[in-house]
Design a protein around this motif. Structure first.
Motif, PDB file in Angstrom:
ATOM      1  N   PRO A   7      28.608  21.610 -29.032  1.00 31.29           N
ATOM      2  CA  PRO A   7      27.477  22.381 -28.499  1.00 31.29           C
ATOM      3  C   PRO A   7      26.727  23.049 -29.640  1.00 31.29           C
ATOM      4  O   PRO A   7      27.335  23.434 -30.642  1.00 31.29           O
ATOM      5  CB  PRO A   7      28.156  23.418 -27.593  1.00 31.29           C
ATOM      6  N   ILE A   8      25.399  23.152 -29.497  1.00 36.74           N
ATOM      7  CA  ILE A   8      24.630  23.732 -30.596  1.00 36.74           C
ATOM      8  C   ILE A   8      24.230  25.178 -30.312  1.00 36.74           C
ATOM      9  O   ILE A   8      24.019  25.573 -29.162  1.00 36.74           O
ATOM     10  CB  ILE A   8      23.380  22.894 -30.930  1.00 36.74           C
ATOM     11  N   ILE A   9      24.167  25.948 -31.380  1.00 36.32           N
ATOM     12  CA  ILE A   9      23.592  27.288 -31.351  1.00 36.32           C
ATOM     13  C   ILE A   9      22.355  27.238 -32.249  1.00 36.32           C
ATOM     14  O   ILE A   9      22.454  26.903 -33.431  1.00 36.32           O
ATOM     15  CB  ILE A   9      24.570  28.362 -31.843  1.00 36.32           C
ATOM     16  N   LEU A  30      23.307  32.597 -21.269  1.00 33.64           N
ATOM     17  CA  LEU A  30      23.306  31.305 -21.952  1.00 33.64           C
ATOM     18  C   LEU A  30      24.174  31.345 -23.207  1.00 33.64           C
ATOM     19  O   LEU A  30      25.003  30.455 -23.431  1.00 33.64           O
ATOM     20  CB  LEU A  30      21.877  30.894 -22.314  1.00 33.64           C
ATOM     21  N   ASP A  31      24.003  32.383 -24.029  1.00 31.46           N
ATOM     22  CA  ASP A  31      24.819  32.520 -25.239  1.00 31.46           C
ATOM     23  C   ASP A  31      26.302  32.574 -24.886  1.00 31.46           C
ATOM     24  O   ASP A  31      27.136  31.928 -25.520  1.00 31.46           O
ATOM     25  CB  ASP A  31      24.443  33.802 -25.999  1.00 31.46           C
ATOM     26  N   LEU A 100      21.614  15.798 -27.232  1.00 30.54           N
ATOM     27  CA  LEU A 100      21.689  15.453 -25.810  1.00 30.54           C
ATOM     28  C   LEU A 100      21.961  16.714 -25.004  1.00 30.54           C
ATOM     29  O   LEU A 100      22.488  17.708 -25.529  1.00 30.54           O
ATOM     30  CB  LEU A 100      22.838  14.470 -25.551  1.00 30.54           C
ATOM     31  N   LEU A 101      21.625  16.643 -23.717  1.00 33.60           N
ATOM     32  CA  LEU A 101      22.026  17.742 -22.839  1.00 33.60           C
ATOM     33  C   LEU A 101      23.545  17.722 -22.682  1.00 33.60           C
ATOM     34  O   LEU A 101      24.148  16.655 -22.570  1.00 33.60           O
ATOM     35  CB  LEU A 101      21.370  17.608 -21.459  1.00 33.60           C
ATOM     36  N   TYR A 102      24.144  18.903 -22.695  1.00 30.85           N
ATOM     37  CA  TYR A 102      25.588  19.011 -22.509  1.00 30.85           C
ATOM     38  C   TYR A 102      25.924  18.555 -21.089  1.00 30.85           C
ATOM     39  O   TYR A 102      25.169  18.805 -20.154  1.00 30.85           O
ATOM     40  CB  TYR A 102      26.035  20.463 -22.724  1.00 30.85           C
ATOM     41  N   ASP A 107      20.611  23.509 -19.562  1.00 26.32           N
ATOM     42  CA  ASP A 107      19.983  24.367 -20.572  1.00 26.32           C
ATOM     43  C   ASP A 107      20.805  24.484 -21.863  1.00 26.32           C
ATOM     44  O   ASP A 107      20.505  25.302 -22.721  1.00 26.32           O
ATOM     45  CB  ASP A 107      19.728  25.764 -19.990  1.00 26.32           C
ATOM     46  N   ILE A 108      21.842  23.651 -21.985  1.00 26.22           N
ATOM     47  CA  ILE A 108      22.679  23.671 -23.195  1.00 26.22           C
ATOM     48  C   ILE A 108      22.667  22.272 -23.805  1.00 26.22           C
ATOM     49  O   ILE A 108      22.841  21.277 -23.101  1.00 26.22           O
ATOM     50  CB  ILE A 108      24.130  24.092 -22.858  1.00 26.22           C
TER      51      ILE A 108
END
Length: 200
Positions: A7-9, A30-31, A100-102, A107-108
């Motif tokens: 997952p990206i931040i 979200l965070d 890609l979408l998780y 939204d992740i």
């Protein structure tokens, strides 16, 4: 080359390099969800992405860089105001082949990543670069009144020129743009030269 998804931040105005620590206060749902997914499904690992043009109001996923920093969540604490703070340590550079979408999320995003090709450096050349950078840094610290000498105590044990270049870059004051260039520079010899330019 082994590939995996993380997952990206997305970081705005911050560039994290290997061996640096990032503290994030989780201000929204979200965070918090991203951190939870990382801890539950990825052994606490995330991918830290710094957009080149972070000032844009809306950052498009297809304009994100094809590189980032693998980060490890090392600490999670609850602050007196009820906020949660996480500490993430930068571990290594990574190549991004896809965003890609998780899975089951709208939204992740996740990134498909692999490791950079490692540069081979002759042992004698590496030792010479290590000596040069350590000497110039010590001279810089003694010359500049606001520079802290706290970094010097840990440098003697570093035997990798790649690690030393990143540790020094984390220490030196610089612009976002310069640090972004440093982040995308894989060759450790080039990074040492960039360090020396900043010090001299």
């Amino acid at each position: 080359m082994e590939k995996k998804n993380l997952p990206i931040i997305l970081l705005r105005g911050i560039v994290v390099l290997p061996y640096a620590e990032l503290k994030i206060d989780l201000m929204d749902e979200l965070d918090t969800k991203i951190i939870s997914l990382a801890k539950e499904n990825h052994d606490g690992y995330v991918l830290l992405i710094s957009p080149e043009n972070f000032s844009e109001e809306r950052i498009e996923i297809n304009k994100l860089p094809n590189f980032g920093i693998v980060g490890k969540i090392t600490k999670k604490t609850t602050l007196p105001n009820g906020c949660t703070r996480v500490t993430i340590e930068g571990k290594k550079r990574a190549v991004v082949s896809d965003y890609l979408l998780y899975e089951n999320e709208t939204d992740i995003f996740t990134a498909t990543i692999s490791s950079h090709i490692k540069y081979a450096i002759d042992k004698q050349d590496e030792e010479a670069l290590l000596r040069k950078l350590k000497t110039e840094l010590e001279f810089y610290i003694n010359k500049v009144p606001y520079a802290s000498n706290s970094i010097l105590s840990g440098l003697e044990e570093i035997e990798s020129v790649s690690k030393l270049a990143d540790v020094v870059a984390n220490y030196m004051p610089t612009t976002y743009e310069r640090k972004f260039e440093f982040l995308k520079t894989v060759n450790p010899h080039t990074r040492v030269m960039m360090n020396l330019e900043g010090i001299q």
